[in-house]
Write an enzyme that holds these catalytic residues in place. Sequence first.
Site, mmCIF file in Angstrom:
data_model
loop_
_atom_site.group_PDB
_atom_site.id
_atom_site.type_symbol
_atom_site.label_atom_id
_atom_site.label_comp_id
_atom_site.label_asym_id
_atom_site.label_seq_id
_atom_site.Cartn_x
_atom_site.Cartn_y
_atom_site.Cartn_z
ATOM 1 N N ASP A 98 6.804 5.736 -4.103
ATOM 2 C CA ASP A 98 6.818 5.474 -2.657
ATOM 3 C C ASP A 98 8.245 5.294 -2.148
ATOM 4 O OD1 ASP A 98 4.044 5.362 -3.057
ATOM 5 O OD2 ASP A 98 4.055 3.167 -3.178
ATOM 6 N N ARG B 47 -11.528 -3.311 -2.621
ATOM 7 C CA ARG B 47 -11.285 -2.513 -1.414
ATOM 8 C C ARG B 47 -12.506 -1.692 -0.995
ATOM 9 N NH1 ARG B 47 -6.985 1.757 -3.877
ATOM 10 N NH2 ARG B 47 -6.348 1.902 -1.700
ATOM 11 N N GLY C 251 0.867 -1.167 0.000
ATOM 12 C CA GLY C 251 0.000 0.000 0.000
ATOM 13 C C GLY C 251 0.898 1.210 0.000
#
Length: 306
Positions: free
Chosen positions: A260, A105, A31
Amino acid sequence: MTPGHILCIGEAMIELSQSDAPDAWHLGIAGDTLNTAWYLRGLLPEAWHVGYLSRVGTGPFSQRMLDFLDAAGIGNTHVSRDPDREIGLYAITLKDGERSFSYWRANSAARGLANDPQRLSDAFSEASMLYLSGITLAILPDAARTTLMTALQKARQRGAMVVFDPNLRPRLWPDAQTMCAQIERAAAQSDLILPSFDDEATYFGDADPQATIARYHRLGAAQVVVKNGGGPMYYSGPSGTGALTDLVPERPVDTTSAGDSFNAGYLAAMLQGADSEAAIRAGHALSRHVIRHRGALVPEAIAAVT
């Protein structure tokens, strides 16, 4: 900088990524903000505390996520449990190194991560740095988003540094107008913004990275670093303004977690005293190693830069 407490906020999910063998899949935990937390934990000295704030269910896959955090050395004190919902899931498919995602989700427990104002306040009171993304905002109901913004404002007033990656994902929002308004709302509560220029140009109409920097400065950010898809990176903040034009691009195997991991490399270097240019180079070096491998979390990349 004196070692402190970094708290990353968002949704962790079960990740299914394609393996080299035909019709074989690897199951992991990932994530966007969790990826950054994981790389930060691997890059920073042990004196730094890296924690995660989210919400999960009570089933075996949620427990797998908590066990994963424990094994990685990421604090999970602020991961709450939901008796009615479970952790989300996504699958990555690749073509020529570029990723596409399928998500499950809609009923993720993480949508309730900001439902309790007191819990947020208590968690934020420990943090010297708070890190979140546009995806963190996108999964929240309107009221919870307001609760989160209020908690960030109070933490910032107390002296915590708020770091925000806009990470624009229009599929998660009702429409682009809502997305842009909420992104700028969060940016107004942030000290450091880490946008990606291609997204900013598409949804905010920025003509160039300098326009992105200027817009976020107008909203109140003291520091802005613009990622640029393998091209020159631009920055502006307390250590000056400039561009890095000599960064060597990498042919990707899988671009999952490119941004990220860059964010983690940048932040880890900055927290240990690097100026913006040196921190950008550190983030770029980590990201280059990450995209040579499949999946979001690549231990070999941390080993290569430490």
